[in-house]
Design a protein around this motif. Structure first.
Motif, mmCIF file in Angstrom:
data_model
loop_
_atom_site.group_PDB
_atom_site.id
_atom_site.type_symbol
_atom_site.label_atom_id
_atom_site.label_comp_id
_atom_site.label_asym_id
_atom_site.label_seq_id
_atom_site.Cartn_x
_atom_site.Cartn_y
_atom_site.Cartn_z
ATOM 1 N N SER A 19 2.741 0.083 -14.059
ATOM 2 C CA SER A 19 2.314 -1.224 -13.543
ATOM 3 C C SER A 19 3.510 -1.937 -12.919
ATOM 4 C CB SER A 19 1.734 -2.085 -14.671
ATOM 5 O OG SER A 19 0.540 -1.545 -15.150
ATOM 6 N N ILE A 20 4.614 -1.947 -13.633
ATOM 7 C CA ILE A 20 5.837 -2.574 -13.116
ATOM 8 C C ILE A 20 6.280 -1.878 -11.830
ATOM 9 C CG2 ILE A 20 8.306 -2.949 -13.581
ATOM 10 C CD1 ILE A 20 7.459 -3.252 -16.588
ATOM 11 N N LEU A 21 6.260 -0.567 -11.846
ATOM 12 C CA LEU A 21 6.659 0.196 -10.665
ATOM 13 C C LEU A 21 5.732 -0.100 -9.485
ATOM 14 C CD1 LEU A 21 8.797 2.223 -9.772
ATOM 15 C CD2 LEU A 21 7.289 4.052 -10.546
ATOM 16 N N SER A 22 4.442 -0.227 -9.744
ATOM 17 C CA SER A 22 3.470 -0.544 -8.683
ATOM 18 C C SER A 22 3.759 -1.901 -8.059
ATOM 19 C CB SER A 22 2.047 -0.551 -9.234
ATOM 20 O OG SER A 22 1.676 0.694 -9.727
ATOM 21 N N ILE A 23 4.058 -2.874 -8.902
ATOM 22 C CA ILE A 23 4.355 -4.220 -8.404
ATOM 23 C C ILE A 23 5.616 -4.200 -7.541
ATOM 24 C CG2 ILE A 23 5.082 -6.542 -9.122
ATOM 25 C CD1 ILE A 23 3.238 -6.081 -11.626
ATOM 26 N N LEU A 24 6.643 -3.524 -8.011
ATOM 27 C CA LEU A 24 7.893 -3.446 -7.240
ATOM 28 C C LEU A 24 7.679 -2.752 -5.904
ATOM 29 C CD1 LEU A 24 10.388 -2.588 -10.115
ATOM 30 C CD2 LEU A 24 10.258 -4.735 -8.822
ATOM 31 N N LEU A 25 6.917 -1.666 -5.908
ATOM 32 C CA LEU A 25 6.663 -0.947 -4.658
ATOM 33 C C LEU A 25 5.851 -1.792 -3.688
ATOM 34 C CD1 LEU A 25 5.933 2.657 -5.970
ATOM 35 C CD2 LEU A 25 7.941 1.884 -4.701
ATOM 36 N N TYR A 26 4.788 -2.430 -4.173
ATOM 37 C CA TYR A 26 3.956 -3.265 -3.295
ATOM 38 C C TYR A 26 4.791 -4.382 -2.673
ATOM 39 C CZ TYR A 26 0.064 -6.056 -1.579
ATOM 40 O OH TYR A 26 -0.802 -6.755 -0.767
ATOM 41 N N CYS A 27 5.614 -5.028 -3.496
ATOM 42 C CA CYS A 27 6.443 -6.130 -2.991
ATOM 43 C C CYS A 27 7.532 -5.637 -2.038
ATOM 44 C CB CYS A 27 7.059 -6.898 -4.157
ATOM 45 S SG CYS A 27 5.836 -7.794 -5.127
ATOM 46 N N GLY A 28 7.889 -4.376 -2.137
ATOM 47 C CA GLY A 28 8.907 -3.820 -1.255
ATOM 48 C C GLY A 28 8.372 -3.301 0.066
ATOM 49 N N MET A 29 7.065 -3.191 0.161
ATOM 50 C CA MET A 29 6.439 -2.667 1.384
ATOM 51 C C MET A 29 6.199 -3.782 2.387
ATOM 52 S SD MET A 29 5.570 0.610 0.867
ATOM 53 C CE MET A 29 5.600 1.704 -0.543
ATOM 54 N N SER A 30 6.056 -3.385 3.639
ATOM 55 C CA SER A 30 5.671 -4.334 4.677
ATOM 56 C C SER A 30 4.346 -3.863 5.269
ATOM 57 C CB SER A 30 6.751 -4.408 5.767
ATOM 58 O OG SER A 30 6.906 -3.136 6.359
ATOM 59 N N GLY A 31 3.741 -4.700 6.057
ATOM 60 C CA GLY A 31 2.471 -4.343 6.682
ATOM 61 C C GLY A 31 1.319 -5.135 6.094
ATOM 62 N N THR A 32 0.111 -4.741 6.483
ATOM 63 C CA THR A 32 -1.071 -5.420 5.980
ATOM 64 C C THR A 32 -1.222 -5.140 4.492
ATOM 65 O OG1 THR A 32 -2.556 -3.554 6.379
ATOM 66 C CG2 THR A 32 -2.219 -5.103 8.215
ATOM 67 N N ARG A 33 -2.021 -5.944 3.842
ATOM 68 C CA ARG A 33 -2.186 -5.732 2.404
ATOM 69 C C ARG A 33 -2.864 -4.405 2.100
ATOM 70 N NH1 ARG A 33 -6.939 -9.851 0.569
ATOM 71 N NH2 ARG A 33 -8.028 -9.806 2.541
ATOM 72 N N LEU A 34 -3.779 -3.965 2.955
ATOM 73 C CA LEU A 34 -4.414 -2.666 2.739
ATOM 74 C C LEU A 34 -3.393 -1.542 2.908
ATOM 75 C CD1 LEU A 34 -6.920 -0.975 2.200
ATOM 76 C CD2 LEU A 34 -7.378 -1.012 4.662
ATOM 77 N N ASN A 35 -2.579 -1.646 3.948
ATOM 78 C CA ASN A 35 -1.544 -0.636 4.203
ATOM 79 C C ASN A 35 -0.553 -0.582 3.048
ATOM 80 O OD1 ASN A 35 1.096 0.335 5.268
ATOM 81 N ND2 ASN A 35 -0.122 0.631 7.135
ATOM 82 N N ARG A 36 -0.089 -1.741 2.612
ATOM 83 C CA ARG A 36 0.856 -1.810 1.489
ATOM 84 C C ARG A 36 0.226 -1.244 0.225
ATOM 85 N NH1 ARG A 36 3.317 -7.875 1.756
ATOM 86 N NH2 ARG A 36 4.409 -7.160 -0.084
ATOM 87 N N GLY A 37 -1.023 -1.607 -0.008
ATOM 88 C CA GLY A 37 -1.715 -1.143 -1.199
ATOM 89 C C GLY A 37 -1.887 0.367 -1.216
ATOM 90 N N LEU A 38 -2.324 0.923 -0.103
ATOM 91 C CA LEU A 38 -2.514 2.373 -0.036
ATOM 92 C C LEU A 38 -1.204 3.129 -0.203
ATOM 93 C CD1 LEU A 38 -5.171 2.718 2.807
ATOM 94 C CD2 LEU A 38 -5.485 3.167 0.360
#
Length: 146
Positions: free
Chosen positions: A49-68
């Motif tokens: 969960s922590i790793l997912s949050i860090l990765l999502y916050c580190g990504m750029s782009g649309t929320r769908l793109n970041r999420g995928l």
């Protein structure tokens, strides 16, 4: 405070956190000792969960793109973690652990994708307020109504 949390720092933190997880799991007896205190599945869920949050916050782009991309990267990292464990004589590969990792990612990333529009609207509002405050301090004539 907001300037301390940047995408690059989030990705660096994710990389270091994953490295810490793998190294801690490779220490003989440590993973087993931790699992006696807290459920192994709860440890996996929390860590990923922590790793997912860090990765999502580190990504750029649309929320769908970041999420995928975050979700897929968790799949790869979780698989890599399990493969590394399969080479250790005192650990083993577990599909159930990987599935718990993916569940954690699915829940966290979905939650972040739902919150994303609210967060970006708040951030945009704060930036606009900051610009207005700076403009009023630098240009006293704008406040003069005469």
């Amino acid at each position: 405070m907001h300037n301390l949390i940047t995408p690059k720092r989030c990705l660096l933190a994710a990389f270091l956190f994953f490295l810490l997880m793998v190294c801690a799991g490779a220490i003989p007896g440590k993973a087993m000792a931790a699992s006696t205190v807290v459920s192994d599945k709860l440890l996996h869920f929390t860590a990923y969960s922590i790793l997912s949050i860090l990765l999502y916050c580190g990504m750029s782009g649309t929320r769908l793109n970041r999420g995928l991309r975050s979700f897929l990267l968790i799949g790869v990292l979780g698989g890599l973690d399990e493969v590394i464990q399969s080479f250790l004589p005192y650990r083993n590969f577990s599909w159930l652990d990987w599935e718990v990792n993916m569940l954690a990612a699915a829940i966290c990333v979905s939650f972040l994708m739902l919150l994303h529009p609210t967060y970006t609207a708040l951030a945009r509002s704060r930036r606009q307020e900051k610009r207005r405050a700076q403009a009023s301090r630098t240009s006293p004539l704008m406040n003069d109504k005469s």
